[in-house]
Design an enzyme around this catalytic site. Structure first.
Site, PDB file in Angstrom:
ATOM      1  N   ASN A 207      72.229  33.713  34.135  1.00 60.36           N
ATOM      2  CA  ASN A 207      72.512  34.755  33.139  1.00 60.36           C
ATOM      3  C   ASN A 207      73.807  35.456  33.525  1.00 60.36           C
ATOM      4  O   ASN A 207      73.950  35.943  34.642  1.00 60.36           O
ATOM      5  CB  ASN A 207      71.353  35.759  33.093  1.00 60.36           C
ATOM      6  CG  ASN A 207      71.449  36.702  31.904  1.00 60.36           C
ATOM      7  OD1 ASN A 207      72.536  36.980  31.401  1.00 60.36           O
ATOM      8  ND2 ASN A 207      70.314  37.179  31.448  1.00 60.36           N
ATOM      9  N   CYS A 212      70.845  35.825  27.995  1.00 60.26           N
ATOM     10  CA  CYS A 212      69.517  35.186  27.983  1.00 60.26           C
ATOM     11  C   CYS A 212      69.212  34.605  26.607  1.00 60.26           C
ATOM     12  O   CYS A 212      68.530  33.582  26.501  1.00 60.26           O
ATOM     13  CB  CYS A 212      68.445  36.185  28.405  1.00 60.26           C
ATOM     14  SG  CYS A 212      68.486  37.749  27.509  1.00 60.26           S
ATOM     15  N   HIS A 454      64.968  41.152  26.270  1.00 60.76           N
ATOM     16  CA  HIS A 454      65.179  39.927  27.030  1.00 60.76           C
ATOM     17  C   HIS A 454      64.623  38.751  26.233  1.00 60.76           C
ATOM     18  O   HIS A 454      63.594  38.868  25.565  1.00 60.76           O
ATOM     19  CB  HIS A 454      64.479  40.037  28.392  1.00 60.76           C
ATOM     20  CG  HIS A 454      64.629  38.821  29.241  1.00 60.76           C
ATOM     21  ND1 HIS A 454      65.851  38.373  29.692  1.00 60.76           N
ATOM     22  CD2 HIS A 454      63.706  37.950  29.730  1.00 60.76           C
ATOM     23  CE1 HIS A 454      65.683  37.288  30.422  1.00 60.76           C
ATOM     24  NE2 HIS A 454      64.398  37.015  30.453  1.00 60.76           N
ATOM     25  N   ASP A 471      63.051  30.850  31.827  1.00 59.23           N
ATOM     26  CA  ASP A 471      63.439  32.258  31.891  1.00 59.23           C
ATOM     27  C   ASP A 471      64.706  32.365  32.726  1.00 59.23           C
ATOM     28  O   ASP A 471      64.653  32.564  33.946  1.00 59.23           O
ATOM     29  CB  ASP A 471      62.298  33.074  32.502  1.00 59.23           C
ATOM     30  CG  ASP A 471      62.518  34.575  32.351  1.00 59.23           C
ATOM     31  OD1 ASP A 471      63.612  34.966  31.898  1.00 59.23           O
ATOM     32  OD2 ASP A 471      61.603  35.356  32.677  1.00 59.23           O
TER      33      ASP A 471
END
Length: 1103
Positions: A207, A212, A454, A471
């Site tokens: 990131n 994201c 997020h 993630d």
């Protein structure tokens, strides 16, 4: 021992309150219902173990219980009767659940929920208890409570009617253990040293700050293997990754395919044309997807990949209006790349689809004007004609809230299945030769609210692989519950224990699905089929493998750096090119370091061997060179000190550095080459001195390194004249002056009759000479602000700084330039230098300082006449070139106080930003006079009206705010962005029967305005198909792009959703209110949004 006080449901032990229903520790089932909350995990095994204790005060300070089994693991209780080292002695009892590790194995873990209880030996209803849950691993094999309960209170009865917990020095320890199943292997994992590649076969993406949203989509596209193959088919052999979206994306995909570490995306975002700040702006996933697909689609044209995106993601839908009582239908078919579905008021995905194709009845006052049939009752709706193999569904989690007058996130519960059959939503004429059963492939999740949050992705890469969570830089397995239930949104309970009397509260879930990816089951193997080695471009593989080799080499160099030493060598050639103090510039925050030969040398390499290497590099025998060590003197100069002796064959380079150069970070040497006529080098510190000569050329304002010479200590300074004249090939009678370069800020004229010894000259000193100037020449130079002697020139060198100047107007085609100035210069002197460079009157320049990111900061005022050092300090850090913006003015800057500076964006006749024109006019000028000035700078249509309109844009970006012709420009807001357009003939000739309305550009949501609003003429009895033809002629949009435009009636006053207009509709028939406008729905390619609610730049990919 670790204390679980960070667990939300754990803490100091609690004693059973009297007023509650009495529960016995021996009633295991009831006790666990009361004291072990349901964590929503499947239970593997539950066990209860009791451990009676007596003679408490004689117990050891640390004891363990017998082992007991639970869930295939062995456990025991670890007890500190008087507290452990982390708590004050004899203050609290400490107790932990301890995992008994298996022998010969360190690869184990167990997830357990437990309650530790201490109870009275005779009364099991008299107890204290604490509970927790933990992932037991070799690094944390015990978990519990350091301050379980106050030891003093355990020995005391709380009241006369009750007994103490520890009675007669006896008590019973009971532990309730519930081992939970861990189907993913990462339940309660702390992810220290977690290896995504090893655990899942996939790696994450780094990131950059707020990327994201991009990472989640890229992982989804990467796992869509048909898409990955198509991207690989784009020819990129001759591309540069930082400038080519296709190559940069190929490199990201190849990294995800082969790397065992998270992959970076800096190169990709750089290819988009983004700056570092763009990576800290969060954008909409769907918007990013469409902009990226559009860019790739253009890159695929004419290649083997052409049409791949259409084949994969594009479906068709039909918008229709069908009359009920007559045989008439108006319809339009259009392509879609994704479908936006309502969430609010919809329980699940099927209801959202039913809502999407719901039929609206047009009747009563809302009857439809059917061509040739008059007003008719009609059915209006949308139906799908085909669904693509990969279906992207956008769940409308963000909507306009009327009450709040703002966009809000919809967190309502909305269910979606692993499988859905969409055949019922197809038009009756659609192709049904294949089933329309779709399998869930990906869930893009947003956690947070409208203002931030997020993104992460849940993806099932193929039929065999389990669901995974992507993630950012971590990839982990997930359960079906984590894919579906956890992302439906809606409400969740607080997880309170059942015995707590307060009502169980529900909380809104702010983590929910935002975009769904479904793949048609019949196309699953084609879309997700494995990649063959031949599918990866050969040039891409070779390129990255070579980069990896280079990276490994650099890593080895870094790892071995402690074994090496950097050696910089000053040569006669580098000295001759040097402009500055000493023999070279090494550390100057305002000036770049000198380029000198540099060697990376093993510290243990002998000096003799190194000297031979240097001799070979200059093609001179080793016996004709010697190397002097440069040292920093106390007066801050760096000069040759002594030559390195070469008689000791064992002397290493590290020894040279440590003993002769005072352990500096790098070793600096001077290469002293003996001429062929000289037999030997003069001995240092003897009667012969090695000095360096520099020549100051006043005419060219340059300093030249002439070279080194040897002189005798008893020679006079004046004796240098003959040597210098011979070296410079000047007449022997040339008058010269000599200056010693003592240190920065101290350049002194030397006495020609003094000897070098009397002048305290030593080896390595520098003497600067110049040809003596006449008084007239000196005055002439000084009048031009130039140096007439080395003293003033050295002062300039000490204060010199490189400043970058560039035009303030970003649209200017002029490039920036660098100037070397003195920090002592005033504003006027700086302005004069810039004016000379630009060949522009320096009094007609205006300067603006910049922030560290290059953005304008503050306009400089000439009246203050600041020094350059004041202008650039303290904004700029060391080694950062200061930037100053300039503007070319038509009038002297002194007149600006009585004038107004304006910039007018010209949109011409076709609503396109054709250019921006700056104006500097008296503040008393009217808008009409400003318009006359604009006309002089633009080209009007030869057959047009010859009239223009000046206007601003409303805060919501939907309407023009026309400026009054009589208003003075000095009264206009400084913050207002001003536009000008040519008034079209059709608007000028509109009669009373016509309606002139505002039209604006937006993308998908009416609040996402972009571009510049304009005016549109509506004519009576004209179908919208005819209106569109006039609009197309007015806007001159390419036919390919025009086909993608959709048109909607935006009724702001009633907060209605956009009403999309069909070709048969008559826009004129709508009863327009003051806020109603025509909206043109299409992708923003300008990169600018005009809506006040969306201050951030629109997402644009340029590469």
């Amino acid at each position: 021992m670790t204390e679980s006080n960070d667990e939300p449901m754990s803490g100091p032990a609690t004693q059973q309150p009297e007023e509650t229903l009495t529960i016995s520790v021996d009633d295991h089932e009831t006790f666990m219902q009361r004291h072990l909350p349901d964590l929503g995990q499947e239970v593997e095994d539950t066990q209860v173990f009791s451990w009676p204790l007596s003679n408490w005060k004689k117990l050891d300070r640390k004891i363990t219980s017998p082992e007991f089994p639970c869930g295939g693991h062995k456990w025991r209780v670890l007890l500190f009767p008087f507290g452990n080292a982390s708590a004050p002695p004899n203050d609290s009892m400490s107790i932990y659940l301890d995992y008994v590790p298996p022998k010969n194995s360190e690869n184990w873990h167990a997830c357990a929920q437990f309650a530790l209880v201490l109870s009275n030996p005779s009364d099991p209803t008299n107890f204290v208890v604490s509970h927790a849950h933990h992932r037991f691993v070799p690094e944390e094999c015990d978990w519990g409570f350091t301050r379980f309960y106050d030891l003093r209170k355990l020995f005391q009865a709380p009241d006369p009617a009750r007994h103490p917990i520890i009675e007669n020095e006896s008590a019973i320890v009971t532990v309730f253990v519930r081992v939970l199943k861990d189907p993913t292997g990462v339940l309660w994992h702390n992810f220290v040293n977690y290896d995504s590649k090893k655990e899942t076969g996939y790696v994450g993406l780094k990131n950059q700050g707020a990327t994201c949203y991009m990472n989640s989509l890229l992982q989804s596209l990467y796992c869509t293997r048909y898409f990955r193959k198509a991207v690989y088919q784009i020819p990129t052999e001759n591309d540069i990754a930082s400038e080519s979206v296709a190559l940069a994306l190929q490199r990201v995909f190849y990294g995800l395919q082969t790397s065992d570490q998270p992959v970076g995306t800096n190169e990709l975002t750089k290819s988009f044309g983004w700056k570092s700040l763009d990576s800290f702006m969060q954008h909409d996933v769907q918007e990013f997807n469409r902009v990226l697909q559009d860019k790739l689609e253009s890159k695929m044209k004419g290649t083997a990949a052409e049409g791949a995106i259409n084949r994969l993601f594009v479906g068709k839908m039909k918008s229709y209006i069908r009359c009920v009582n007559v045989d008439f239908e108006s319809s339009r078919t259009e392509e879609f790349y994704d479908i936006q579905l309502n969430v609010k008021g919809m329980r699940n995905l099927r209801e959202s689809f039913q809502d999407y194709v719901a039929v609206e009845t047009l009747e009563g006052d809302n009857k439809y004007q059917a061509e040739g049939h008059g007003l008719q009752d009609a059915k209006k709706g949308v139906i799908f004609q085909s669904f693509p193999p990969v279906l992207h569904l956008q769940l409308k989690r963000f909507e306009y809230d009327i009450q709040r007058d703002a966009m809000v996130k919809i967190n309502d519960r909305h269910e979606f299945p692993f499988e859905i059959d969409l055949e019922e939503f197809l038009d009756e004429t659609a192709d049904r030769s294949e089933p329309h059963v779709y399998k869930l492939h990906g869930v893009l999740v947003h956690s947070g609210d409208l203002h931030g949050g997020h993104y992460f992705a849940l993806i099932k890469p193929d039929r065999e692989t389990r669901w995974l969570k992507y993630d950012d830089d971590r990839v982990t397995p997930v359960t079906d519950k984590e894919v579906l239930e956890d992302n439906y949104g809606g409400e969740s309970t607080t997880g309170l224990l059942q015995h707590q009397r307060q009502q169980v509260r529900t909380l809104k879930r702010f983590t929910n699905a935002y975009m769904l990816v479904y793949i048609r089951e019949s196309k699953l193997d084609e879309v997700l089929g494995p990649l063959a080695e031949a599918d990866t471009p050969v040039h891409l593989r070779k390129m990255i493998e070579e980069e990896q080799r280079q990276a490994e080499r650099k890593k080895r160099e870094r790892d071995e750096q402690h074994l090496y030493l950097t050696v910089k060598i000053i040569t006669d050639q580098s000295f001759q090119q040097h402009q500055g103090f000493d023999l070279a510039t090494f550390e100057d925050k305002n000036w770049p370091a000198s380029e000198v030969p540099t060697f990376r040398v093993l510290k243990q390499e002998t000096f003799v061997k190194f000297k031979a290497r240097v001799a070979q590099s200059v093609n001179i025998p080793p016996d004709r060179i010697r190397l002097w060590v440069l040292v920093g003197r106390q007066n801050k100069t760096v000069r040759p000190d002594v030559p390195v002796p070469d008689h000791d064959a064992s002397m290493t380079m590290e020894m040279v550095r440590n003993t002769m150069a005072v352990r500096s970070a790098e070793l600096r040497l001077f290469l002293d080459i003996r001429s062929e006529v000289e037999k030997v080098h003069p001995e240092p510190n003897g009667n012969t001195l090695m000095i360096f000569l520099k020549y100051f050329d006043a005419a060219k304002q340059q300093l030249y390194g002439v070279g080194k010479i040897y002189v005798q200590r008893q020679m006079r300074v004046g004796d240098l004249s003959g040597i210098v004249c011979e070296k410079m090939r000047w007449p022997s009678s040339t008058p010269l002056r000599f200056f010693e370069e003592i240190k920065p800020g101290m350049i002194e004229l030397m006495k020609t009759k003094a000897t070098f010894a009397q002048s305290e000259i030593q080896d390595g000193d520098i003497i600067c000479f110049q040809v003596e100037l006449s008084d007239k020449d000196v005055l002439d130079l000084e009048s031009q602000g130039l140096s007439a002697s080395p003293v003033s020139f050295y002062d300039f060198l000490q204060n010199r700084i490189i400043i970058h100047f560039r035009p303030k107007d970003e649209q200017s085609i002029e490039e920036g330039f660098d100037l070397t100035l003195s920090k002592k210069m005033t504003y006027d002197m700086m302005s004069q230098k810039v004016g000379d460079y630009l060949k522009h009157d320096h009094l007609k320049l205006r300067f603006t300082t910049t922030q560290s990111n290059g953005q304008p900061k503050q306009v400089l005022k000439r009246a203050l006449n600041q020094a350059v050092s004041e202008i650039i300090q303290p904004t700029y850090l060391a080694h950062q070139t200061p930037t100053i913006l300039y503007e070319l003015l038509d009038v002297p800057i002194s007149e600006l106080e009585t004038k107004r500076s304006l910039k007018i964006v010209w949109t011409g006749l076709h609503n396109k930003e054709e250019g921006a024109f700056p104006f500097l006019l008296p503040k008393t000028y009217t808008v009409a006079e400003l318009a006359d000035q604009v006309i002089k700078n633009v080209t009007l249509s030869p057959t047009g009206t010859g009239r223009i309109r000046l206007f601003g844009i409303s805060k919501d970006g939907k309407r023009q705010e026309e400026l009054s012709g009589g208003e003075m420009i000095g009264n206009l807001s400084d913050a207002a962005e001003l536009y000008a357009e040519e008034i079209p003939v059709e608007e000028a000739q509109a009669d009373e029967a016509d309606k002139v309305i505002f039209a604006y550009h937006f993308y998908r949501e009416p609040t996402r305005a972009h571009g510049v609003p304009f005016r549109c003429v509506c004519k009576p009895n004209e179908t919208f198909a005819e209106t569109k033809k006039r609009l197309a002629a007015r806007l001159q949009v390419p036919e390919r792009d025009w086909a993608k435009y959709r048109f909607a009636l935006i009724q702001e006053a009633t907060f209605k959703q956009p009403t999309y207009i069909n070709d048969e509709d008559c826009l004129y028939d709508h009863k327009f209110l003051s806020d109603d406008v025509l909206g043109l729905d299409h992708m923003d390619k300008s990169g600018k949004r005009t809506n006040g609610a969306y201050k951030n730049e629109a997402l644009v990919i340029k590469g």
